[in-house]
Design a protein around this motif. Sequence first.
Motif: not given
Length: 147
Positions: A36-41
């Motif tokens: 999820i963090i990778y999808a956002k950043t």
Amino acid sequence: MSYPAVPRRSAVANAIYGLFNPIPFGFFVAALIFDIIYAKTGTILWAKSAAWLITLGLIFAIIPRLVNLTQVWITSRRFSTGADHVDFWLNVVAIVAAILNAFVHSRDAYAIMPAGVWLSVLTVALIAIGHIIIAVRYSTDREYFHG
């Protein structure tokens, strides 16, 4: 009034299962958070870390699944309940989803998205449902035998 005998399983196998069973779930939840963090950043560090966490979760999932396999299907099959069978199959499907997720995470850069997130969600959801089913079964068994 007599109550049926409580089924007994190997204490060593139960200890090994109880020790190793939560570890893969923690790795898969952490991988979901990193996805999820990778999808956002878009920072590749999170995707690579999620790939490692999925791999470690799969490695640590071997031991409790083998113990569960022998207890549910081989040695204690007459004592195992439907909840044990459902939990076993949910975990097997979750492991298959995690294997597919490991292959998805072997892709380059943003090709991981959105399949990586969905497979992580599926893996975590299936294992969580299995834990809930077993927890409900144990709570109703305790009420039956002690209530």
